[in-house]
Design a protein around this motif. Structure first.
Motif, PDB file in Angstrom:
ATOM      1  N   SER A 163      53.458  44.510   4.086  1.00  0.00           N
ATOM      2  CA  SER A 163      53.005  45.582   4.687  1.00  0.00           C
ATOM      3  C   SER A 163      51.683  45.722   5.475  1.00  0.00           C
ATOM      4  N   ARG A 164      50.914  44.730   5.517  1.00  0.00           N
ATOM      5  CA  ARG A 164      49.543  44.482   6.155  1.00  0.00           C
ATOM      6  C   ARG A 164      49.711  43.847   7.520  1.00  0.00           C
ATOM      7  N   ALA A 165      50.997  43.536   7.556  1.00  0.00           N
ATOM      8  CA  ALA A 165      51.334  42.392   8.903  1.00  0.00           C
ATOM      9  C   ALA A 165      51.097  43.234   9.989  1.00  0.00           C
ATOM     10  N   GLY A 166      50.417  42.546  11.082  1.00  0.00           N
ATOM     11  CA  GLY A 166      50.322  43.326  12.366  1.00  0.00           C
ATOM     12  C   GLY A 166      51.484  43.392  13.290  1.00  0.00           C
ATOM     13  N   ASP A 167      51.633  44.285  13.855  1.00  0.00           N
ATOM     14  CA  ASP A 167      52.995  44.581  14.816  1.00  0.00           C
ATOM     15  C   ASP A 167      52.652  43.681  15.987  1.00  0.00           C
ATOM     16  N   LEU A 168      53.667  43.153  16.759  1.00  0.00           N
ATOM     17  CA  LEU A 168      53.336  42.669  17.971  1.00  0.00           C
ATOM     18  C   LEU A 168      53.013  43.611  19.067  1.00  0.00           C
ATOM     19  N   ALA A 169      53.194  44.924  19.024  1.00  0.00           N
ATOM     20  CA  ALA A 169      52.688  45.922  19.824  1.00  0.00           C
ATOM     21  C   ALA A 169      51.478  45.827  20.206  1.00  0.00           C
ATOM     22  N   THR A 170      50.537  45.101  19.407  1.00  0.00           N
ATOM     23  CA  THR A 170      49.302  44.938  19.518  1.00  0.00           C
ATOM     24  C   THR A 170      48.993  43.929  20.526  1.00  0.00           C
ATOM     25  N   ILE A 171      50.090  43.017  20.716  1.00  0.00           N
ATOM     26  CA  ILE A 171      49.963  41.928  21.616  1.00  0.00           C
ATOM     27  C   ILE A 171      50.528  41.989  22.854  1.00  0.00           C
ATOM     28  N   SER A 172      51.461  42.867  22.518  1.00  0.00           N
ATOM     29  CA  SER A 172      52.228  43.006  23.911  1.00  0.00           C
ATOM     30  C   SER A 172      52.749  44.345  23.918  1.00  0.00           C
ATOM     31  N   PRO A 173      52.211  45.306  24.376  1.00  0.00           N
ATOM     32  CA  PRO A 173      52.576  46.693  24.583  1.00  0.00           C
ATOM     33  C   PRO A 173      53.614  46.843  25.458  1.00  0.00           C
ATOM     34  N   ALA A 174      53.513  45.937  26.538  1.00  0.00           N
ATOM     35  CA  ALA A 174      54.626  46.110  27.721  1.00  0.00           C
ATOM     36  C   ALA A 174      56.089  45.869  27.370  1.00  0.00           C
ATOM     37  N   HIS A 175      56.261  45.138  26.232  1.00  0.00           N
ATOM     38  CA  HIS A 175      57.573  44.881  25.451  1.00  0.00           C
ATOM     39  C   HIS A 175      57.490  45.249  23.765  1.00  0.00           C
ATOM     40  N   PRO A 176      57.353  46.531  23.701  1.00  0.00           N
ATOM     41  CA  PRO A 176      57.408  46.906  22.208  1.00  0.00           C
ATOM     42  C   PRO A 176      58.814  46.596  21.470  1.00  0.00           C
ATOM     43  N   SER A 177      58.795  46.376  20.229  1.00  0.00           N
ATOM     44  CA  SER A 177      60.022  46.163  19.387  1.00  0.00           C
ATOM     45  C   SER A 177      60.893  47.525  19.347  1.00  0.00           C
ATOM     46  N   LEU A 178      62.334  47.330  19.249  1.00  0.00           N
ATOM     47  CA  LEU A 178      63.023  48.486  18.997  1.00  0.00           C
ATOM     48  C   LEU A 178      62.519  49.162  17.813  1.00  0.00           C
ATOM     49  N   VAL A 179      62.369  48.166  16.831  1.00  0.00           N
ATOM     50  CA  VAL A 179      61.884  48.873  15.507  1.00  0.00           C
ATOM     51  C   VAL A 179      61.298  47.641  14.656  1.00  0.00           C
ATOM     52  N   SER A 180      60.475  48.079  13.834  1.00  0.00           N
ATOM     53  CA  SER A 180      59.705  46.977  12.898  1.00  0.00           C
ATOM     54  C   SER A 180      60.036  47.379  11.549  1.00  0.00           C
ATOM     55  N   VAL A 181      60.821  46.055  11.047  1.00  0.00           N
ATOM     56  CA  VAL A 181      61.465  46.382   9.653  1.00  0.00           C
ATOM     57  C   VAL A 181      60.192  45.690   8.744  1.00  0.00           C
ATOM     58  N   THR A 182      59.979  46.515   7.753  1.00  0.00           N
ATOM     59  CA  THR A 182      59.104  46.096   6.791  1.00  0.00           C
ATOM     60  C   THR A 182      59.543  46.145   5.354  1.00  0.00           C
ATOM     61  N   THR A 183      59.689  44.901   4.436  1.00  0.00           N
ATOM     62  CA  THR A 183      60.068  44.846   3.201  1.00  0.00           C
ATOM     63  C   THR A 183      59.115  44.176   2.514  1.00  0.00           C
TER      64      THR A 183
END
Length: 145
Positions: free
Chosen positions: A98-118
């Motif tokens: 749950s502490r992992a960083g989302d890729l939107a911080t690297i690539s806001p031009a291509h955000p993910s549809l969803v970020s799944v965290t388990t």
């Protein structure tokens, strides 16, 4: 090929366990829905970037990506950003922490549809991401028909 699952080397022992225990089940689920699933366990972030920028990613309909943005070495952020921005298909992120960083911080031009965290359960993350991806692809194909 329609779904590409890329796993970064952050927790290689987890990726191996998921590959051994769950990959066939993931592949079977994708096949049952008429989709192909290809799994790539990458040795490093450079290999993740190469896969995203290569022919394989260009020939899929969806990418499932297990990468922690905070674990990417500074010198590899720009090439990964370029590969993500050039990606012509949707992306679903998977995180087992749950502490992992989302890729939107690297690539806001291509955000993910969803970020799944388990947290602590990568197999559940892959399963959930695949379920969302299969539903997304089925819906898009239905709308296109």
């Amino acid at each position: 090929m329609s779904i590409l699952l890329l796993v970064a080397p952050v927790h290689p022992q987890e990726a191996e366990a998921v590959a051994d225990d769950a990959l066939m089940g993931l592949w079977d689920r994708a096949q049952a829905q008429g989709e192909d699933l290809v799994w790539r366990a990458c040795a490093d972030i450079e290999q993740v970037t190469d896969c995203l920028a290569g022919r394989e990613a260009a020939s899929v309909d969806l990418v499932l990506l297990d990468v922690d943005a905070d674990a990417i070495p500074e010198g590899q952020v720009a090439p990964l950003r370029r590969a993500l921005n050039a990606l012509s298909v949707p992306l679903i992120e998977i995180h087992a922490d749950s502490r992992a960083g989302d890729l939107a911080t690297i690539s806001p031009a291509h955000p993910s549809l969803v970020s799944v965290t388990t947290p602590g359960n990568p197999a559940a993350g892959y399963e959930m991401a695949l379920s969302i991806g299969l539903r997304y692809l089925a819906r898009n194909r239905q709308l296109a028909a």
